[in-house]
Design a protein around this motif. Structure first.
Motif, PDB file in Angstrom:
ATOM      1  N   HIS A 265       0.825  -1.201   0.000  1.00 38.43           N
ATOM      2  CA  HIS A 265       0.000   0.000   0.000  1.00 38.43           C
ATOM      3  C   HIS A 265       0.865   1.259   0.000  1.00 38.43           C
ATOM      4  N   ASP A 266       1.961   1.221   0.742  1.00 42.33           N
ATOM      5  CA  ASP A 266       2.821   2.400   0.942  1.00 42.33           C
ATOM      6  C   ASP A 266       4.075   2.244   0.080  1.00 42.33           C
ATOM      7  N   VAL A 267       4.054   2.836  -1.100  1.00 48.94           N
ATOM      8  CA  VAL A 267       5.097   2.560  -2.081  1.00 48.94           C
ATOM      9  C   VAL A 267       6.449   3.122  -1.672  1.00 48.94           C
ATOM     10  N   LYS A 268       6.519   4.417  -1.391  1.00 49.40           N
ATOM     11  CA  LYS A 268       7.822   5.053  -1.192  1.00 49.40           C
ATOM     12  C   LYS A 268       8.603   4.451  -0.018  1.00 49.40           C
ATOM     13  N   ALA A 269       7.944   4.283   1.114  1.00 48.42           N
ATOM     14  CA  ALA A 269       8.645   3.773   2.289  1.00 48.42           C
ATOM     15  C   ALA A 269       9.180   2.369   2.044  1.00 48.42           C
ATOM     16  N   ASN A 270       8.383   1.522   1.414  1.00 50.92           N
ATOM     17  CA  ASN A 270       8.833   0.161   1.149  1.00 50.92           C
ATOM     18  C   ASN A 270       9.903   0.130   0.065  1.00 50.92           C
ATOM     19  N   ARG A 271       9.765   0.967  -0.943  1.00 48.93           N
ATOM     20  CA  ARG A 271      10.794   1.006  -1.990  1.00 48.93           C
ATOM     21  C   ARG A 271      12.130   1.462  -1.417  1.00 48.93           C
ATOM     22  N   ASP A 272      12.105   2.484  -0.569  1.00 50.59           N
ATOM     23  CA  ASP A 272      13.346   2.953   0.049  1.00 50.59           C
ATOM     24  C   ASP A 272      14.003   1.840   0.866  1.00 50.59           C
ATOM     25  N   ALA A 273      13.187   1.142   1.656  1.00 48.03           N
ATOM     26  CA  ALA A 273      13.728   0.067   2.492  1.00 48.03           C
ATOM     27  C   ALA A 273      14.316  -1.055   1.639  1.00 48.03           C
TER      28      ALA A 273
END
Length: 289
Positions: A265-273
């Motif tokens: 659901h939360d693209v940016k935070a997961n992509r960064d991680a």
């Protein structure tokens, strides 16, 4: 450490899966999904959210018109079509070129969605629900994300062995329909007919759980879908809106254990991680060294 796969897509560049994790943004156009039901079920809201996820780095947009949460009401074919087709049409009209996945277990919905512009089928029944689903995938030459959801499994049997037998049946159905083996991506189905302990055991043994007993040394692309799920909420005693940190932890662990595509659901935070996890395992990009 990661197996490599090239997934062909009709009329688009293929997906290259390996060291670089791909992020699949969830676009639920439903009134009752467990986390974001009712937020994106109007076309203009769905389009705005899709734009946001793509701007944050989503590689794939996954559109679903029926909730699979426990207790959700069944949605008839026409109603599901009325939910998803206008959104797909809007994305295509917008000129969005990112691959669109249709999250459905209904062959007619998959068929119409592909004709409208979707190019991946995401089937929660792993090609073992409606038998025509595999035929639709073969007809259009689209890849399938096949999920494990075995409501009748013997819970006294070892879980990984049971999952491998289930995926054997998925692979057999795909072969029967004429779907190439390299067009299948396997999803262990976190949260679907599994206990809390079983969900975390799968996360730990991800590669083994997504193999199939008859595949020998062969490996498959793995889809990880833990975003905001109850396996996180129960452990942390947190509502869906407060499960981002737990989701990130499961995705980083899933990546370290061989996962390729992460449905979130939360693209940016997961992509960064996931970028940090990749740099840890394989080193940062050459231009940053």
């Amino acid at each position: 450490m990661h197996s490599t796969h090239t997934i062909a897509l009709p009329n688009r560049a293929p997906l290259h899966l390996g060291q670089t994790a791909l992020v699949m943004g969830i676009l639920n156009v439903t009134p009752d999904s467990f986390s974001d039901g009712g937020r994106h079920n109007l076309v203009e809201h769905a389009l705005t959210h899709a734009r946001q996820m793509l701007a944050e780095g989503a590689d794939i947009i996954d559109i679903g018109g029926e909730s699979t949460r426990p207790g959700a009401e069944l949605v008839h074919v026409q109603e599901e079509l009325d939910r998803v087709l206008p959104v797909i049409d809007a994305l295509i009209a917008e000129g969005i070129t990112a691959p669109i996945s249709i999250d459905t277990y209904k062959p007619l919905v998959a068929d119409q969605a592909i004709q409208a512009g979707a190019c991946i089928i995401n089937d929660v029944h792993g090609l073992q629900g409606a038998p025509e689903m595999a035929d639709v995938a073969a007809l259009y030459g689209v890849p399938v994300m096949a999920m494990h959801w075995d409501k009748s499994r013997d819970t006294s049997a070892p879980l990984v062995e049971s999952m491998n037998r289930y995926f054997d049946a998925t692979l057999a159905r795909a072969e029967q329909a004429g779907i190439a083996g390299d067009q299948l991506m396997l999803d262990p189905g976190f949260g679907f007919s599994k206990s809390l302990a079983e969900n975390y055991a799968i996360l730990r043994d991800l590669r083994q759980a997504c193999a199939g007993t008859g595949s020998g040394a062969r490996s498959f692309a793995i889809v990880v879908g833990t975003s905001r799920k109850s396996m996180i909420g129960k452990l942390l005693d947190a509502p869906a809106a407060e499960r981002l940190a737990g989701t990130i932890a499961t995705n980083v662990l899933g990546y370290a254990n061989g996962g390729h595509i992460f449905r979130v659901h939360d693209v940016k935070a997961n992509r960064d991680a996931l970028r940090v996890a990749q740099a840890t395992l394989y080193g940062p990009p050459a231009d940053l060294r």
